[in-house]
Design an enzyme around this catalytic site. Structure first.
Site, PDB file in Angstrom:
ATOM      1  N   ASP A   1     -29.651 -16.601 -35.669  1.00 60.57           N
ATOM      2  CA  ASP A   1     -28.933 -17.868 -35.634  1.00 60.57           C
ATOM      3  C   ASP A   1     -27.435 -17.630 -35.410  1.00 60.57           C
ATOM      4  O   ASP A   1     -26.847 -16.712 -35.989  1.00 60.57           O
ATOM      5  CB  ASP A   1     -29.155 -18.595 -36.966  1.00 60.57           C
TER       6      ASP A   1
ATOM      7  N   GLU B   1     -36.328   2.137 -35.814  1.00 57.97           N
ATOM      8  CA  GLU B   1     -36.999   2.944 -36.835  1.00 57.97           C
ATOM      9  C   GLU B   1     -38.495   2.643 -36.890  1.00 57.97           C
ATOM     10  O   GLU B   1     -39.259   3.399 -37.492  1.00 57.97           O
ATOM     11  CB  GLU B   1     -36.385   2.665 -38.212  1.00 57.97           C
TER      12      GLU B   1
END
Length: 573
Positions: free
Chosen positions: A217, A267
């Protein structure tokens, strides 16, 4: 902040394709208005879990969940109390895990809304800041300033917030804090390493629970650089926003933040993805969509366009070229939780370049002026949506648009909830009309949304657009979306298209995707003869003499093989 670990990781595995997002169909769920399982009037996570079969039948690849965090709802959940928990009114972390397991088991990925520009004023760190003195480390996580005037009684500047009213609020000891949106949404200071590290923790928290990506956002607002003497509102408004040096918006430094997020995303296997809500100049979107940053950015250009062939052609061409240059894929969207639904917008007079966006004039009249042409709006929305779903890139579908749901304009003032309505009376009617809870049944106190009433009033005509009413109707908008999304999965190849000429018609667009998948849309009111497009003799639902086959159409073709006005079709040659 809650840091409860996931105790029962999902054992259901989706494909490990790291590029799944590039041409995904993503369904936006506004949780509080999707499905209510317990009758309190508010949609919840068990309600979403119960509708997984519906989402599966619809044929979407992922869902994007608007905020589900603890919140006072000063801005529909975008005022977040705790980034690592679920609002008890809509569920628990255990129910979140159950929901994500059910979605993954159905082959549907999950994108969570993240709100990093500001927190709620109830956030533990902001409460700590209020209790701490000026200049303290607690206040350094937010943007506090001394006021002007002899006693600091004036705000640090005359800036206004996005929702109207001053952008600064004074606290008990006399200092002021910045809020780009509502006063209940204090802006974070992203120069603070604690803020940066805490959001990395949040990214890992939800990724470890199985979230596949994030919608970010106000992605262009995080990095700020405020001089000691602040410019006036007039001076601020006059500053360019496309050079990366504006004090508040789209600063170049924001990409350093997203580079650190990318390290976290990578990751995981497959890497987590993100899409930026960045209202920036089109030329500036590419950096948000870079492989070293968020990876993808919302393109709102079609959302802001009229139902017009030239506008659509130019927007699509520009954004596909930009996506190719950036290495990302583009996104397409017509409706979301912030704008008037496109089934209604397309029934209103064209904007023709005016600044008034998304039906604001019509909303302010309570939906009476100008008069909306409901049939035209729906016909155009079906055509535009089918045309868009044929494009390369990610398609974002807002809950209810698959039903052809119109905007609800005549919500009584005492039942509205959007802060922009209360902060800008007579100027901004707010966004409640696109957030009215979905109709699932033809009848009932909330048309099947839940056992009781809905948190926003639903009009009497809502049942006509319900899932129950449209489910068995082969001509319904729901049937159109189901057919298009199923065909889209089968037909998608690479991310290219070739525009084909349409002689003598500037109101018709025709392109072909690899494999002979043709997409044609008539934006004008006069039909087009498909024979003139090399697709002659086509008729709905079958093969034709030259080998072309109508796969999906937004409306019936004529027996003579003509595609009617304001209608789109997919054909295979």
């Amino acid at each position: 902040m809650t840091d409860t670990l996931r105790t029962a990781p999902s054992t259901e595995l989706l494909t490990d394709d790291p590029t799944w997002w590039r041409q995904a169909a993503v369904y936006q769920i506004y949780p509080r208005s999707f499905a209510d399982s317990n009758g309190d009037g508010i949609g919840d996570l068990p309600g979403i879990t119960a509708k997984v079969p519906y989402l599966t039948q619809l044929g979407v690849d992922a869902v994007w969940l608007s905020p589900f965090y603890p919140s006072a709802l000063a801005d529909g959940g975008y005022d977040v109390d705790d980034y690592r928990d679920v609002d008890p009114k809509i569920g628990t972390l255990a129910q979140f895990d159950e929901m994500i397991d059910a979605l993954h088991a159905a082959g549907i990925r999950v994108i969570a809304d993240l709100v990093p520009n500001h927190s709620s004023d109830r956030h533990v760190w902001f409460q700590e800041a209020l209790a701490a003195p000026a200049g303290s480390p607690a206040r350094a996580r937010y943007i506090f300033r001394d006021g002007l005037g002899d006693g600091g009684e004036l705000p640090p500047s005359d800036w206004t917030s996005i929702f109207g009213g001053p952008a600064w609020t004074r606290v008990a000891d006399g200092q002021w804090y910045l809020h780009s949106f509502a006063s209940e949404q204090p802006d974070w200071d992203w120069d603070n390493p604690e803020v940066r590290e805490d959001f990395l923790t949040t990214l890992r928290f939800w990724s470890d629970r199985g979230v596949d990506g994030f919608r970010v956002d106000v992605a262009h607002g995080l990095a700020k650089s405020l001089p000691e003497v602040l410019p006036s509102k007039a001076e601020l408004d006059a500053l360019p926003k496309a050079d990366g040096d504006h004090p508040l918006w789209d600063r170049d430094e924001v990409h350093e933040i997203y580079a650190s997020w990318r390290e976290v995303f990578d990751e995981y296997d497959p890497p987590r993805i993100a899409v930026a809500e960045a209202w920036v100049e089109p030329s500036r979107r590419a950096r948000y969509a870079s492989a070293s940053g968020l990876g993808q950015a919302f393109n709102f250009d079609l959302l802001e366009a009229d139902f017009d062939a030239t506008q659509f052609h130019d927007i699509i061409t520009y954004n596909l070229d930009a996506a190719e240059a950036s290495g990302s894929s583009t996104t397409w969207v017509f409706s979301n939780h912030d704008v008037v639904r496109h089934a209604t917008r397309y029934g209103l007079p064209a904007l023709d370049g005016r600044d008034v966006k998304q039906g604001a004039e019509w909303l302010l009249s309570g939906g009476t002026s100008p008069e909306v042409d409901v049939e035209t709006g729906l016909r155009r929305a079906r055509a535009a949506s089918l045309f868009m779903l044929g494009l390369p890139g990610s398609a974002y579908v807002y809950q209810g648009e698959e039903l052809g749901l119109p905007e609800v304009a005549d919500i009584p003032a005492d039942e509205r909830q959007d802060p922009s309505f209360f902060r800008n009376p007579g100027v901004d009617i707010g966004r409640d009309g696109c957030r009215v809870p979905l109709p699932w049944a033809c009848e009932g106190s909330s048309f099947g949304f839940g056992p009781g009433d809905a948190h926003l009033p639903q009009p009497s005509w809502f049942g006509e657009y319900s899932v129950e009413a449209e489910d068995a109707d082969p001509a319904s908008t729901l049937a159109l979306y189901r057919a298009a999304l199923a065909a889209r999965r089968d037909l998608q190849t690479d991310e290219t298209l070739e525009w084909l000429p349409v002689d003598g018609r500037d109101d018709v667009l025709h392109f072909v995707r690899p494999g002979g998948w043709h997409v044609v849309c008539v934006f004008g009111t006069e039909p087009v003869d498909l024979a003139a497009l090399g697709l002659g003799g086509a008729a709905s639902g079958g093969a034709v003499s030259d080998g072309a086959e109508v796969l999906v159409a937004s409306g019936p073709l004529s027996d003579a093989g003509q595609l009617p006005g304001e209608t789109a079709a997919w054909l295979r040659a």
